[in-house]
Design a protein around this motif. Structure first.
Motif, PDB file in Angstrom:
ATOM      1  N   THR A 158      91.437  -4.767  57.340  1.00 57.25           N
ATOM      2  CA  THR A 158      90.798  -3.834  57.936  1.00 57.25           C
ATOM      3  C   THR A 158      90.751  -2.678  57.061  1.00 57.25           C
ATOM      4  O   THR A 158      91.788  -2.494  56.200  1.00 57.25           O
ATOM      5  CB  THR A 158      91.462  -3.407  59.468  1.00 57.25           C
ATOM      6  N   GLU A 185      87.179  -4.488  60.715  1.00 54.94           N
ATOM      7  CA  GLU A 185      86.167  -3.587  60.327  1.00 54.94           C
ATOM      8  C   GLU A 185      86.440  -2.747  59.321  1.00 54.94           C
ATOM      9  O   GLU A 185      87.454  -2.479  58.869  1.00 54.94           O
ATOM     10  CB  GLU A 185      85.740  -2.999  61.727  1.00 54.94           C
ATOM     11  N   THR A 198      77.698   3.685  64.884  1.00 60.92           N
ATOM     12  CA  THR A 198      77.412   3.038  63.637  1.00 60.92           C
ATOM     13  C   THR A 198      76.544   4.187  62.681  1.00 60.92           C
ATOM     14  O   THR A 198      76.317   5.113  63.011  1.00 60.92           O
ATOM     15  CB  THR A 198      75.900   2.108  64.016  1.00 60.92           C
ATOM     16  N   CYS A 210      80.370   0.587  56.074  1.00 62.84           N
ATOM     17  CA  CYS A 210      80.964   0.943  57.086  1.00 62.84           C
ATOM     18  C   CYS A 210      80.264   0.396  58.199  1.00 62.84           C
ATOM     19  O   CYS A 210      78.910   0.402  58.476  1.00 62.84           O
ATOM     20  CB  CYS A 210      81.163   2.744  57.356  1.00 62.84           C
ATOM     21  N   ASP A 211      81.155  -0.095  59.252  1.00 59.45           N
ATOM     22  CA  ASP A 211      80.786  -0.827  60.536  1.00 59.45           C
ATOM     23  C   ASP A 211      80.539   0.336  61.418  1.00 59.45           C
ATOM     24  O   ASP A 211      79.652   0.415  62.414  1.00 59.45           O
ATOM     25  CB  ASP A 211      81.710  -2.055  61.204  1.00 59.45           C
ATOM     26  N   ARG A 212      81.373   1.316  61.533  1.00 59.93           N
ATOM     27  CA  ARG A 212      81.534   2.260  62.459  1.00 59.93           C
ATOM     28  C   ARG A 212      81.853   3.668  61.627  1.00 59.93           C
ATOM     29  O   ARG A 212      82.659   3.628  60.626  1.00 59.93           O
ATOM     30  CB  ARG A 212      82.438   2.226  63.744  1.00 59.93           C
ATOM     31  N   LYS A 269      89.047  -1.026  64.693  1.00 58.24           N
ATOM     32  CA  LYS A 269      89.024  -2.335  65.214  1.00 58.24           C
ATOM     33  C   LYS A 269      89.476  -3.173  64.043  1.00 58.24           C
ATOM     34  O   LYS A 269      89.252  -2.976  63.022  1.00 58.24           O
ATOM     35  CB  LYS A 269      87.815  -2.950  65.737  1.00 58.24           C
ATOM     36  N   ASN A 274      87.372  -6.746  52.085  1.00 64.03           N
ATOM     37  CA  ASN A 274      87.334  -6.899  53.596  1.00 64.03           C
ATOM     38  C   ASN A 274      87.126  -8.356  54.269  1.00 64.03           C
ATOM     39  O   ASN A 274      87.795  -8.724  55.071  1.00 64.03           O
ATOM     40  CB  ASN A 274      86.205  -5.795  54.068  1.00 64.03           C
TER      41      ASN A 274
END
Length: 266
Positions: free
Chosen positions: A214, A35, A245, A229-231, A32, A208
């Motif tokens: 990104t 992120e 996550t 990390c977000d994901r 995304k 970021n």
């Protein structure tokens, strides 16, 4: 195509075979906009191969890699060449620090920005006012980037002999000179001690946040991945075994098995 405007990069059914070896095996995920996305997996899982397919160092066996570029246009990366990546808005760092040791830290940044030059060969031959003005603008930009990352005091020093943690930041600074919208980081914490890794984590988060870039990273250091990390996408033998996550990935039994072996005794 990318229908959802929040998706920056879409990878679907990516396959990369070397003879009979399936280095990447039918991998699908998206990153995304804005992120920090991590790609993890044991040694030989195919992580760096994914990056090499993305940046066209390798031509994938099959699959789609679609990217929303700096102009918000949808680009099929498979149709692009390696050197097109910078103009589309993708910058990459490598596992090993790739600096020009004979140049100063600041000059290393200026070399990185040469793809953005509007001056031509003739301007460079005759050293026109236009060239002098452009170099001045880039030097100011380079100094600002170094300042943002807290390493401006090294601007006029050779990178030779600098601590490894500083060199990693110089490499990050270099990626920023091309005004990317997506930075791909290949094992950014490789070779760093715990304190340097924590410091690097702060810098990645700052880039970021401050630049709105990104970040897509491959990393072995689970502490770093889980803290920034977000994901996270976990792969093993080129196949996805988990996506979610950091907490979801840590609790995923298949991921734990791939990393720790069968933990049924635990």
């Amino acid at each position: 195509t990318i229908e959802d405007p929040s998706i920056h990069l879409n990878i679907s059914n990516l396959k990369m075979y070397f003879g009979g070896v399936k280095a990447v095996n039918d991998l699908t995920f998206h990153v995304k906009k804005g992120e920090i996305f991590g790609l993890i997996g044991p040694n030989g899982a195919g992580k760096t191969t994914v990056f090499n397919c993305l940046t066209q160092f390798y031509k994938a066996t099959s699959g789609q890699m679609v990217f929303r570029n700096k102009e918000d246009k949808i680009v099929d990366l498979y149709q692009r060449k390696t050197h097109d990546m910078i103009t589309e808005g993708i910058a990459r760092s490598f596992q090993n620090v790739e600096l020009i040791w004979e140049l100063t830290v600041l000059d290393n940044l200026l070399v990185a920005s040469h793809s953005l030059l509007v001056t031509n060969y003739l301007d460079h031959m005759t050293h026109t006012k236009k060239l002098i003005r452009e170099e001045s603008v880039l030097r100011t930009k380079g100094m600002q980037v170094l300042k943002n990352l807290g390493i401006e005091s090294y601007a006029f020093r050779s990178p030779y002999g600098l601590p490894y943690g500083i060199l990693k930041k110089v490499e990050l600074a270099r990626t920023l000179m091309t005004d990317p919208s997506l930075i791909i980081l290949d094992e950014p914490a490789a070779g760093l001690n715990d304190a340097e890794t924590k410091d690097l984590a702060k810098v990645i988060k700052k880039i970021n946040k401050d630049y709105g870039i990104t970040i897509f990273l491959v990393e072995h250091d689970m502490g770093l991945v889980m803290s920034i990390c977000d994901r996270v996408c976990a792969i093993s033998f080129g196949r996805m075994i988990g996506l979610g996550t950091p907490k979801e990935i840590q609790e995923n039994p298949e991921v734990r098995k791939a990393y720790l072996g069968d933990d049924s005794d635990a």
